[in-house]
Design a protein around this motif. Sequence first.
Motif, PDB file in Angstrom:
ATOM      1  N   ASP A 159      -8.787  -0.897  -9.984  1.00 54.17           N
ATOM      2  CA  ASP A 159      -8.002  -0.548  -8.801  1.00 54.17           C
ATOM      3  C   ASP A 159      -8.479  -1.409  -7.633  1.00 54.17           C
ATOM      4  OD1 ASP A 159      -6.342   0.544  -6.973  1.00 54.17           O
ATOM      5  OD2 ASP A 159      -6.871   2.633  -7.382  1.00 54.17           O
ATOM      6  N   GLU A 160      -7.706  -2.399  -7.325  1.00 53.48           N
ATOM      7  CA  GLU A 160      -8.017  -3.335  -6.237  1.00 53.48           C
ATOM      8  C   GLU A 160      -9.470  -3.795  -6.283  1.00 53.48           C
ATOM      9  OE1 GLU A 160      -6.435  -2.447  -2.450  1.00 53.48           O
ATOM     10  OE2 GLU A 160      -4.705  -1.377  -3.238  1.00 53.48           O
ATOM     11  N   GLN A 187     -11.159   1.985  -6.600  1.00 50.73           N
ATOM     12  CA  GLN A 187     -10.936   1.131  -5.434  1.00 50.73           C
ATOM     13  C   GLN A 187     -12.200   1.057  -4.574  1.00 50.73           C
ATOM     14  OE1 GLN A 187      -7.182   2.094  -3.766  1.00 50.73           O
ATOM     15  NE2 GLN A 187      -7.461   0.861  -1.941  1.00 50.73           N
ATOM     16  N   GLN A 188     -12.838   2.206  -4.350  1.00 45.74           N
ATOM     17  CA  GLN A 188     -14.117   2.219  -3.639  1.00 45.74           C
ATOM     18  C   GLN A 188     -15.222   2.125  -4.697  1.00 45.74           C
ATOM     19  OE1 GLN A 188     -12.498   5.952  -1.933  1.00 45.74           O
ATOM     20  NE2 GLN A 188     -13.785   5.410  -0.190  1.00 45.74           N
ATOM     21  N   SER A 208      -3.653  -4.944  -7.716  1.00 47.79           N
ATOM     22  CA  SER A 208      -4.146  -5.970  -6.795  1.00 47.79           C
ATOM     23  C   SER A 208      -3.122  -6.307  -5.732  1.00 47.79           C
ATOM     24  CB  SER A 208      -4.494  -7.217  -7.609  1.00 47.79           C
ATOM     25  OG  SER A 208      -4.862  -8.259  -6.766  1.00 47.79           O
ATOM     26  N   GLU A 255     -14.220   9.059  -3.948  1.00 50.94           N
ATOM     27  CA  GLU A 255     -13.866   9.005  -5.372  1.00 50.94           C
ATOM     28  C   GLU A 255     -15.041   9.246  -6.312  1.00 50.94           C
ATOM     29  OE1 GLU A 255     -11.844   5.126  -5.365  1.00 50.94           O
ATOM     30  OE2 GLU A 255      -9.926   6.173  -5.341  1.00 50.94           O
ATOM     31  N   THR A 282     -10.245  -6.184  -3.113  1.00 50.01           N
ATOM     32  CA  THR A 282      -9.862  -5.889  -1.729  1.00 50.01           C
ATOM     33  C   THR A 282     -11.091  -5.662  -0.874  1.00 50.01           C
ATOM     34  OG1 THR A 282      -7.855  -4.867  -2.534  1.00 50.01           O
ATOM     35  CG2 THR A 282      -8.459  -4.360  -0.283  1.00 50.01           C
ATOM     36  N   SER A 289      -2.465   3.488  -7.306  1.00 53.11           N
ATOM     37  CA  SER A 289      -3.663   4.264  -7.665  1.00 53.11           C
ATOM     38  C   SER A 289      -3.283   5.556  -8.368  1.00 53.11           C
ATOM     39  CB  SER A 289      -4.476   4.600  -6.409  1.00 53.11           C
ATOM     40  OG  SER A 289      -4.882   3.422  -5.764  1.00 53.11           O
ATOM     41  N   LYS A 321     -19.673  -2.980  -5.450  1.00 53.91           N
ATOM     42  CA  LYS A 321     -18.463  -3.036  -6.269  1.00 53.91           C
ATOM     43  C   LYS A 321     -18.786  -3.592  -7.655  1.00 53.91           C
ATOM     44  CE  LYS A 321     -14.149  -3.057  -5.046  1.00 53.91           C
ATOM     45  NZ  LYS A 321     -12.858  -2.927  -4.368  1.00 53.91           N
ATOM     46  N   SER A 352       0.838  -1.204   0.000  1.00 61.95           N
ATOM     47  CA  SER A 352       0.000   0.000   0.000  1.00 61.95           C
ATOM     48  C   SER A 352       0.867   1.246   0.000  1.00 61.95           C
ATOM     49  CB  SER A 352      -0.879   0.042   1.251  1.00 61.95           C
ATOM     50  OG  SER A 352      -1.638  -1.117   1.316  1.00 61.95           O
TER      51      SER A 352
END
Lengths: 247, 254
Positions: free
Chosen positions: A162-163, A85-86, A195, B115, A166, A41, A144, A36
Amino acid sequence: MIQFKGLVKKFGDRIVLKGLNLSVQKGEILFILGTSGTGKSVLLKNLMGLMKPDAGQIWIEGEEVSSFSEEQYLPIRRKCGLVFQQPALFDSLTVFENIAFGIRRHTKDSEQEIQKKVTKALGLVHLKNIENKFPSQLSYGMQKRVSLARTIALEPKVLLFDEPTTGLDPVTTSAINQLILELSRNLKTTSIVVSHDMRCALDIADRIIVMDQGSIIEIGTPEELKKSQVSLVKDFLSEVLEKEARQ
Amino acid sequence: MMGVISDAGKVVIFFFRILGVWKRKSISSQLMFEQIWKVTMQSALTTGMAGFFVGAIMTIQFTMQMKDFGALGYLGGLATSTTIREVGPLLIAFMLAGKVGAFTSAELGTMRVTEQIDAIRCLGADPIQELVLPRFIAIVISSFFLLGLGLLLSIFGGILLGEVFSGVSFEEYLRHIPTIVSLPSILTGLFKCFIFAVVLAVICTYRGYTTTGGAKGVGLAVVKTAVGTMVTIVIADWVTSLLADITLRAVLGT
Ligand SMILES: Nc1ncnc2c1ncn2[C@@H]1O[C@H](COP(=O)(O)OP(=O)(O)O)[C@@H](O)[C@H]1O
Ligand SMILES: [Mg+2]
């Protein structure tokens, strides 16, 4: 297809990307691994023009885009889709409107075509009958997947993840990894996947990159990577191999 | 000190960016009306209540100073004029800073750190056009509605306390409002209200839009909005009072 040349990104005094060089081939699945905070990102955001590099070049299909304006970036953002990612879904819009958002702005499609594209995108992520729900009514894993659907609804040539897995449970994780493989093969997209999941990278990547502190420290096919002598790469690998030995 | 100046500079640049987008691009009237409705409804009760009490307090203060001179006949006019010219706009700006300013910066800040703002750009839209501009305009327009509401209720508050505390009947209270509340004081009030609303709108959208650093960052953005708007509004009050005074003198030739 995509090329980074000597990419540098700083935040104040902190240099996050230190002259990164990388080229991505058309149609390949490229995994980027790394601890991390190493700038994975940031790399994807530079590619999408969400951040501007301090030095270096970004080439996308023969165009140098790093100095493009927001307007010039529009066709690039049509071509490349980033899955954040989110989930980054819009809370005040329904699932349908979330997925339609990009189609409405990037294309001149009729309502009927939009309807069709939304349903198709949801089908690709194995979801149905949730068009009228709001993001807050869905589980994190579903959010997601909706976010993924929102990006693939635009049928981008390049998919950036992006991930994607996760924070997800093992079942959803393997479903999403399967999905990335399917999408890349069926839609013939080029995929870049950030990842932590070495196991999955070994399974589905064409090439794997390992990043540390803003630079690439290892690059190769899964077979090549297994023979790597770089200590961080060995750490990543031993984790996977140990787990498998235990099972 | 350098930090404050550089922040102020960035806010001004952000303001011109908003104006630039406003000039070049269309704005969805539906989005804007939604925002106007939301802002007005959010703050109507608090602003109305505050207005009522300001009218009441003004009446009490003026009564205590004026009754020795036997000038209570002018009570309504003086209290109302002071409210319109000075206390009303300032109070409403503070109210809006506390409610709408904090809410807007938290909302935009959350969208930034989750985001969503980057997602909007990736999906081919301009977040300044679709998020910031409707909120900016809504805050400015709503503050006029709220000013009207606040002033109306301050007159009610004044009348009520005039009856109860000062023994001035409501006809007497109202009689001198038209003679003392002059056009210049109404214009000054409106001008101030406009300036405060713009200051508030630009600071809270800027703070929200430029949030970094997760949930903690959102908290920080809200605090910075509250402090920044209050301080800037007080400064703006001083500057506008001065400007209004100079302009009125020049125009009226007095
Ligand atoms: N907008 C930003 N402002 C300041 N620093 C940032 C910003 N975005 C990322 N960083 C910093 O850059 C570094 C790399 O971040 P990131 O690319 O998100 O890491 P990761 O490899 O985990 O995705 C981190 O130390 C982060 O704090
Ligand atoms: Mg990251």
